[in-house]
Design a protein around this motif. Structure first.
Motif, PDB file in Angstrom:
ATOM      1  N   ALA A 167       4.750  17.630   9.350  1.00 19.80           N
ATOM      2  CA  ALA A 167       4.883  17.055  10.828  1.00 19.80           C
ATOM      3  C   ALA A 167       5.673  15.942  11.049  1.00 19.80           C
ATOM      4  CB  ALA A 167       3.390  17.126  11.452  1.00 19.80           C
ATOM      5  N   ALA A 168       6.545  15.504  12.052  1.00 16.98           N
ATOM      6  CA  ALA A 168       7.194  14.534  12.593  1.00 16.98           C
ATOM      7  C   ALA A 168       5.966  13.447  12.818  1.00 16.98           C
ATOM      8  CB  ALA A 168       8.080  14.751  13.503  1.00 16.98           C
ATOM      9  N   PRO A 169       6.382  12.040  12.351  1.00 24.29           N
ATOM     10  CA  PRO A 169       5.422  10.906  12.770  1.00 24.29           C
ATOM     11  C   PRO A 169       5.023  11.036  14.095  1.00 24.29           C
ATOM     12  CG  PRO A 169       7.177  10.057  11.460  1.00 24.29           C
ATOM     13  CD  PRO A 169       7.456  11.434  11.658  1.00 24.29           C
ATOM     14  N   GLU A 170       5.888  11.409  15.220  1.00 29.48           N
ATOM     15  CA  GLU A 170       5.584  11.589  16.592  1.00 29.48           C
ATOM     16  C   GLU A 170       4.438  12.584  16.981  1.00 29.48           C
ATOM     17  OE1 GLU A 170       9.041   9.695  15.886  1.00 29.48           O
ATOM     18  OE2 GLU A 170       8.733  11.569  15.447  1.00 29.48           O
ATOM     19  N   GLU A 171       4.486  13.684  16.083  1.00 29.12           N
ATOM     20  CA  GLU A 171       3.676  14.805  16.307  1.00 29.12           C
ATOM     21  C   GLU A 171       2.416  14.413  15.929  1.00 29.12           C
ATOM     22  OE1 GLU A 171       5.459  18.953  15.497  1.00 29.12           O
ATOM     23  OE2 GLU A 171       6.431  17.658  14.237  1.00 29.12           O
ATOM     24  N   ARG A 172       2.297  13.507  14.530  1.00 26.60           N
ATOM     25  CA  ARG A 172       0.797  13.364  14.180  1.00 26.60           C
ATOM     26  C   ARG A 172       0.279  12.238  15.032  1.00 26.60           C
ATOM     27  NH1 ARG A 172       3.640  13.531   9.241  1.00 26.60           N
ATOM     28  NH2 ARG A 172       4.173  11.101   8.960  1.00 26.60           N
ATOM     29  N   GLY A 173       1.038  11.204  15.500  1.00 29.67           N
ATOM     30  CA  GLY A 173       0.627  10.391  16.425  1.00 29.67           C
ATOM     31  C   GLY A 173       0.084  10.998  17.594  1.00 29.67           C
ATOM     32  N   ALA A 174       0.766  12.080  18.228  1.00 25.63           N
ATOM     33  CA  ALA A 174       0.305  12.659  19.497  1.00 25.63           C
ATOM     34  C   ALA A 174      -1.164  13.515  19.118  1.00 25.63           C
ATOM     35  CB  ALA A 174       1.154  13.609  19.971  1.00 25.63           C
ATOM     36  N   ALA A 175      -0.942  13.945  17.886  1.00 26.39           N
ATOM     37  CA  ALA A 175      -2.429  14.603  17.497  1.00 26.39           C
ATOM     38  C   ALA A 175      -3.515  13.746  17.442  1.00 26.39           C
ATOM     39  CB  ALA A 175      -2.129  15.560  16.426  1.00 26.39           C
ATOM     40  N   HIS A 176      -3.211  12.513  16.838  1.00 23.48           N
ATOM     41  CA  HIS A 176      -4.250  11.613  16.604  1.00 23.48           C
ATOM     42  C   HIS A 176      -4.568  10.942  17.993  1.00 23.48           C
ATOM     43  CE1 HIS A 176      -5.649   7.289  15.360  1.00 23.48           C
ATOM     44  NE2 HIS A 176      -6.344   8.511  14.721  1.00 23.48           N
ATOM     45  N   ALA A 177      -3.621  10.670  18.790  1.00 25.12           N
ATOM     46  CA  ALA A 177      -4.108  10.411  20.253  1.00 25.12           C
ATOM     47  C   ALA A 177      -5.148  11.136  21.021  1.00 25.12           C
ATOM     48  CB  ALA A 177      -2.883   9.981  20.946  1.00 25.12           C
TER      49      ALA A 177
ATOM     50  N   TYR B 121       0.918  -1.277  -0.064  1.00 29.20           N
ATOM     51  CA  TYR B 121      -0.224  -0.035   0.020  1.00 29.20           C
ATOM     52  C   TYR B 121       0.835   1.305   0.115  1.00 29.20           C
ATOM     53  CZ  TYR B 121      -3.699   3.341   1.407  1.00 29.20           C
ATOM     54  OH  TYR B 121      -4.600   4.411   1.384  1.00 29.20           O
ATOM     55  N   PRO B 122       0.629   2.162  -0.844  1.00 32.72           N
ATOM     56  CA  PRO B 122       1.643   3.176  -1.063  1.00 32.72           C
ATOM     57  C   PRO B 122       1.361   4.535  -0.178  1.00 32.72           C
ATOM     58  CG  PRO B 122       0.018   3.307  -2.698  1.00 32.72           C
ATOM     59  CD  PRO B 122      -0.403   2.312  -1.805  1.00 32.72           C
ATOM     60  N   SER B 123       1.409   4.342   1.133  1.00 29.44           N
ATOM     61  CA  SER B 123       1.151   5.262   2.313  1.00 29.44           C
ATOM     62  C   SER B 123       1.946   6.507   1.842  1.00 29.44           C
ATOM     63  CB  SER B 123       1.274   4.381   3.822  1.00 29.44           C
ATOM     64  OG  SER B 123       1.307   5.675   4.614  1.00 29.44           O
ATOM     65  N   SER B 124       1.319   7.501   2.466  1.00 27.36           N
ATOM     66  CA  SER B 124       1.976   8.945   2.328  1.00 27.36           C
ATOM     67  C   SER B 124       2.775   9.179   3.349  1.00 27.36           C
ATOM     68  CB  SER B 124       0.840  10.101   2.143  1.00 27.36           C
ATOM     69  OG  SER B 124      -0.172  10.059   3.250  1.00 27.36           O
ATOM     70  N   ALA B 125       2.842   8.403   4.391  1.00 23.82           N
ATOM     71  CA  ALA B 125       3.724   8.543   5.672  1.00 23.82           C
ATOM     72  C   ALA B 125       3.849   7.534   6.480  1.00 23.82           C
ATOM     73  CB  ALA B 125       3.028   9.856   6.494  1.00 23.82           C
ATOM     74  N   PRO B 126       4.665   7.027   7.212  1.00 24.38           N
ATOM     75  CA  PRO B 126       4.761   6.090   8.103  1.00 24.38           C
ATOM     76  C   PRO B 126       3.416   5.624   9.019  1.00 24.38           C
ATOM     77  CG  PRO B 126       6.495   7.312   8.564  1.00 24.38           C
ATOM     78  CD  PRO B 126       5.689   8.142   7.494  1.00 24.38           C
ATOM     79  N   VAL B 127       2.923   4.352   8.670  1.00 24.36           N
ATOM     80  CA  VAL B 127       1.537   3.831   9.339  1.00 24.36           C
ATOM     81  C   VAL B 127       2.015   3.559  10.899  1.00 24.36           C
ATOM     82  CG1 VAL B 127       0.021   1.955   9.442  1.00 24.36           C
ATOM     83  CG2 VAL B 127       1.101   2.924   6.853  1.00 24.36           C
ATOM     84  N   ARG B 128       1.077   4.368  11.447  1.00 25.17           N
ATOM     85  CA  ARG B 128       1.180   3.956  13.146  1.00 25.17           C
ATOM     86  C   ARG B 128      -0.172   3.818  13.645  1.00 25.17           C
ATOM     87  NH1 ARG B 128       5.154   7.161  15.628  1.00 25.17           N
ATOM     88  NH2 ARG B 128       4.084   7.152  17.378  1.00 25.17           N
ATOM     89  N   GLY B 129       0.139   2.782  14.779  1.00 26.42           N
ATOM     90  CA  GLY B 129      -1.090   2.304  15.231  1.00 26.42           C
ATOM     91  C   GLY B 129      -1.640   0.899  14.423  1.00 26.42           C
ATOM     92  N   SER B 130      -2.978   0.540  15.073  1.00 25.31           N
ATOM     93  CA  SER B 130      -3.499  -0.732  14.447  1.00 25.31           C
ATOM     94  C   SER B 130      -4.844  -0.486  14.190  1.00 25.31           C
ATOM     95  CB  SER B 130      -3.342  -1.706  15.450  1.00 25.31           C
ATOM     96  OG  SER B 130      -3.775  -1.671  16.607  1.00 25.31           O
TER      97      SER B 130
ATOM     98  N   SER C  67      -6.029  18.460  14.136  1.00 20.05           N
ATOM     99  CA  SER C  67      -6.560  18.010  12.840  1.00 20.05           C
ATOM    100  C   SER C  67      -5.256  18.587  11.936  1.00 20.05           C
ATOM    101  CB  SER C  67      -8.045  18.584  12.282  1.00 20.05           C
ATOM    102  OG  SER C  67      -7.985  19.664  12.301  1.00 20.05           O
ATOM    103  N   LYS C  68      -5.026  19.911  11.846  1.00 18.45           N
ATOM    104  CA  LYS C  68      -3.925  20.517  11.350  1.00 18.45           C
ATOM    105  C   LYS C  68      -2.601  19.647  11.285  1.00 18.45           C
ATOM    106  CE  LYS C  68      -3.755  24.857  11.865  1.00 18.45           C
ATOM    107  NZ  LYS C  68      -3.455  26.163  12.219  1.00 18.45           N
ATOM    108  N   ILE C  69      -2.359  19.337  12.282  1.00 16.51           N
ATOM    109  CA  ILE C  69      -1.060  18.605  12.463  1.00 16.51           C
ATOM    110  C   ILE C  69      -1.325  17.150  11.789  1.00 16.51           C
ATOM    111  CG2 ILE C  69       0.412  17.434  14.243  1.00 16.51           C
ATOM    112  CD1 ILE C  69      -0.225  19.618  16.190  1.00 16.51           C
ATOM    113  N   LEU C  70      -2.306  16.390  12.132  1.00 18.34           N
ATOM    114  CA  LEU C  70      -2.543  15.231  11.725  1.00 18.34           C
ATOM    115  C   LEU C  70      -2.488  15.118  10.247  1.00 18.34           C
ATOM    116  CD1 LEU C  70      -3.160  12.233  12.738  1.00 18.34           C
ATOM    117  CD2 LEU C  70      -5.756  12.833  12.708  1.00 18.34           C
ATOM    118  N   ILE C  71      -2.971  16.162   9.468  1.00 20.16           N
ATOM    119  CA  ILE C  71      -2.847  16.054   8.077  1.00 20.16           C
ATOM    120  C   ILE C  71      -1.746  16.745   7.363  1.00 20.16           C
ATOM    121  CG2 ILE C  71      -5.610  16.108   7.878  1.00 20.16           C
ATOM    122  CD1 ILE C  71      -5.601  18.864   7.058  1.00 20.16           C
ATOM    123  N   SER C  72      -0.620  17.183   8.218  1.00 22.75           N
ATOM    124  CA  SER C  72       0.547  17.814   7.670  1.00 22.75           C
ATOM    125  C   SER C  72       1.452  16.672   7.481  1.00 22.75           C
ATOM    126  CB  SER C  72       0.947  18.860   8.860  1.00 22.75           C
ATOM    127  OG  SER C  72       2.133  19.385   8.450  1.00 22.75           O
TER     128      SER C  72
END
Length: 407
Positions: free
Chosen positions: A184-194, A81-90, A176-181
């Motif tokens: 943003a670093a993967p850790e930042e997106r993960g934190a925003a998602h959480a 799957y051609p993900s646009s960023a590292p896949v985090r979580g399940s 949401s701005k961080i999550l779709i950026s």
């Protein structure tokens, strides 16, 4: 930029990087390199951030065919799957699943987005739009249209629909701005998602205890019946909250900018009181602008022969709707904004079983906005040079960060 990549130990031909940069001074057009790929062939290889080389589908007909093909998968956890960023979580929302689970979860939230239900919301949306314009006109004769109008309109609407307190809009808009950026670093997106998941999960608990007449309460009923877990319900809430305000807000602002840069087309829309003409103008703006500019992502689950090539099982597929909507085989003079054209066949909302669930709501909101804003503020003008604006090149949703206007 191109690079030589290696696949399975063998040297592969050079492939351009994706996503591709837009040209300076041409904020409404797809990247020139993307247009070049379309001219060179229907299927091309591109290189992603992780070095993988999925297929880029450049032609409108092939895009629709593949998006409707059951041999392609939207499951982000599948190899290839051609993900646009590292896949985090399940845990992921249903748009990143395949049928039958995709269809099962989607059906749970379909009813509020039917055309009949959406049309019943039109007077309320008109009231929101008029109220925000009243506020603008009551203040100084200049504003940032993003903060004063484009962002509040869909945020107020989706909050009412979901049952989310609008008082929390700063929190969910910032995360949401961080999550779709993409920057943003993967850790930042993960934190925003959480944070968003935690927020929606807590809200879901309140809805389960004290249900109301809103979409989240409906999901809470599903949780109580054992049809969804709290996590799945929270994921769906995050998806609907983000999609419900980010996409439409950017479309309002970017569409306004495009019209201000094409005053002849703006005049056609401002001076029309024909609902069909307004609806047609919305479709053309959706075709022309394409704010979801990272392409739909799929992976082949079987070999697929298309466009003179064979996409092998396990190979990634990217379907960039922005270049599909500029296919000269389908839309004459595609780089011209023409509010009089019939643009209803565009793929701005995707195609097939995964096409945008909220498109009736987005269309209605845009129709109300575009038929009201320029009529009520006929002297609206850009209060900055086009070159001074900051565009969202780094996000999954394209638009402007600010839109200074005056009247």
């Amino acid at each position: 930029m191109t690079s030589t990549v290696r696949t399975g130990g063998a040297q592969a031909p050079s492939a351009p990087e994706f996503p591709m940069p837009r040209a300076e001074g041409c904020p409404f057009d797809p990247p020139p390199a993307l247009k070049k790929e379309q001219e060179q062939g229907p299927l091309r290889k591109v290189r992603l951030w992780d070095g993988t080389t999925p297929w880029l589908v450049t032609r409108y007909a092939d895009q629709r065919a593949l998006l409707a093909d059951p041999r392609t998968s939207a499951d982000i956890t599948r190899p290839g799957y051609p993900s646009s960023a590292p896949v985090r979580g399940s845990s992921f929302s249903f748009i990143l699943m395949d049928d039958p689970e995709h269809a099962r979860q989607r059906r749970m939230v379909t009813a509020p987005f039917t055309i009949k239900r959406v049309e019943a919301m039109r007077p309320a949306v008109q009231k929101i739009v008029d109220g925000l314009i009243d506020d603008m006109l009551a203040g100084p004769p200049r504003a940032d249209l993003v903060q004063a109008f484009a962002l509040p309109v869909p945020s107020l609407v989706i909050c009412e629909l979901l049952g989310v307190p609008y008082a929390d809009h700063d929190f969910f808009q910032e995360n949401s701005k961080i999550l779709i950026s993409r920057s943003a670093a993967p850790e930042e997106r993960g934190a925003a998602h959480a944070k968003l998941i935690g927020y929606l999960d807590e809200l879901m608990g309140h809805k389960i205890a004290r249900p109301a007449d809103d979409l989240l309460s409906g999901l809470g009923t599903r949780v109580g019946a054992g049809e969804l877990s709290r996590q799945e319900a929270a994921e769906m809430g995050v998806l609907l909250l983000i999609a419900g305000h980010e996409t439409t807000a950017n479309m309002i602002a970017l569409g306004t900018l495009a019209l201000l840069e094409h005053p002849d087309q703006l005049a056609l829309l401002r001076d029309s009181d024909d609902p069909k003409a307004v609806a047609g103008a919305v479709e053309e703006l959706l075709r022309y602008l394409n704010i979801t500019h990272g392409g739909r992502r799929r992976v082949a689950v079987e070999d697929i022969e298309i466009g003179g090539e064979v996409i092998r099982a396990g190979e990634g597929i990217i379907v960039p709707n922005d270049i599909g909507n500029r296919d000269p085989e389908v839309f004459a003079d595609p780089d011209r904004l023409d509010l009089g054209r019939d643009a209803r066949r565009h793929v701005a909302f995707g195609f097939g079983v995964h096409q945008c669930l909220g498109q009736p709501l987005a269309r209605m909101e845009l129709q109300v906005v575009y038929s009201t804003l320029y009529r009520r503020i006929p002297t609206l003008r850009l209060d900055a040079g086009l070159e001074d604006l900051s565009f969202k090149h780094d996000g999954a949703v394209y638009g402007v960060y600010e839109l200074p206007v005056a009247w």
